[in-house]
Motif scaffolding. Sequence first.
Motif, short mmCIF file in Angstrom:
data_model
loop_
_atom_site.label_atom_id
_atom_site.label_comp_id
_atom_site.label_asym_id
_atom_site.label_seq_id
_atom_site.Cartn_x
_atom_site.Cartn_y
_atom_site.Cartn_z
N CYS A 165 62.69 65.86 21.34
CA CYS A 165 63.82 65.95 22.28
C CYS A 165 63.53 66.95 23.39
O CYS A 165 63.81 66.68 24.57
N GLU A 166 62.96 68.09 23.04
CA GLU A 166 62.62 69.11 24.04
C GLU A 166 61.59 68.60 25.04
O GLU A 166 61.53 69.06 26.18
N GLU A 167 60.78 67.64 24.59
CA GLU A 167 59.77 67.04 25.48
C GLU A 167 60.33 65.88 26.29
O GLU A 167 59.61 65.22 27.02
N GLY A 168 61.64 65.62 26.13
CA GLY A 168 62.29 64.59 26.94
C GLY A 168 62.28 63.19 26.34
O GLY A 168 62.55 62.21 27.04
N HIS A 169 61.99 63.10 25.03
CA HIS A 169 61.98 61.79 24.37
C HIS A 169 63.29 61.58 23.61
O HIS A 169 63.96 62.53 23.22
N THR A 170 63.62 60.31 23.38
CA THR A 170 64.85 60.00 22.64
C THR A 170 64.51 59.76 21.17
O THR A 170 63.48 59.19 20.84
N VAL A 171 65.41 60.24 20.31
CA VAL A 171 65.18 60.18 18.86
C VAL A 171 66.44 59.68 18.16
O VAL A 171 67.55 60.09 18.50
N THR A 172 66.26 58.79 17.18
CA THR A 172 67.31 58.47 16.22
C THR A 172 66.95 59.18 14.92
O THR A 172 65.82 59.05 14.45
N TYR A 173 67.91 59.91 14.37
CA TYR A 173 67.68 60.61 13.10
C TYR A 173 68.69 60.08 12.09
O TYR A 173 69.89 60.30 12.22
N LEU A 174 68.20 59.36 11.09
CA LEU A 174 69.04 58.82 10.03
C LEU A 174 68.84 59.68 8.79
O LEU A 174 67.73 59.78 8.28
N SER A 175 69.91 60.31 8.33
CA SER A 175 69.83 61.16 7.14
C SER A 175 70.62 60.54 6.00
O SER A 175 71.75 60.09 6.19
N THR A 176 70.01 60.54 4.81
CA THR A 176 70.73 60.06 3.63
C THR A 176 71.48 61.20 2.95
O THR A 176 72.17 60.97 1.96
N GLU A 177 71.34 62.43 3.49
CA GLU A 177 71.95 63.59 2.82
C GLU A 177 72.94 64.33 3.71
O GLU A 177 74.00 64.76 3.25
#
Length: 252
Positions: A55-67
């Motif tokens: 994210c800091e490098e300007g990329h998009t991220v999806t973060y799926l957490s099971t917890e």
Amino acid sequence: MSQAGSNLLSLGLKDHDRLNKELGGGVPRGSIVLAEGDYGAGKSAMSQRFTYGFCEEGHTVTYLSTELTTRGFIDQMHSLSYDMVDHLLDENVLFLHADFDTGGALSDEGEGERKELLKRLMNADVMWNSEVIVIDTFDAILRNDPKFEALVRQNEERQAALEIIGFFRDVISQGKIIVLTVDPSTVDEEAIGPFRSIADVFLELEMVEVGNDVRRQISVKRFAGMGQQVGDTIGYSVRSGTGIVIESRSVA
């Protein structure tokens, strides 16, 4: 072909830690990254470090957490000094909580029948729009998918994994990166085997006893498309208020 290195997505934070340098300058686009480790080995902290750095490098991220819930995710990231609030507000990161029990993103809608979670995962279009997709922990989804479970019980592990692996390959063919964390102690060795086979980057997170100390290390089992040299073993710790810290190499 693009210039060497331009195919890598930097993990950033070069003034904060040496992780990006230790991993050869970043993760190649179009990669499946498998981070394996037992409970407490630091899988979540490492996937959160990847997420913040991307994210800091300007990329998009999806973060799926099971917890983690959204609140838990923000609090945990903050405790590691990875402040995600602006990234969430700017929609650089999409956080999803895979709640299997209480009507969350991937949970059952009908009573008494567990849905095919892998199929629902593949059909959740919005989560695959990002450049990087992190699933922490992937083994929880495998364990909770009755179809996958049933096939594994019949020794049809490859058949069970075939559909999701084909889907992953389609996703990474668009230059995206998929990061999967797995606790190998919670699923049969055979069930995780197909995912190990297809991983372009395979990292084993371990806790090693050195005298009275317990140290964490990343063993790099495979790193296809690496930039500069990637270390075989990278010592690290997880520190509150700092995050991931790469330890100086020392002779045990």
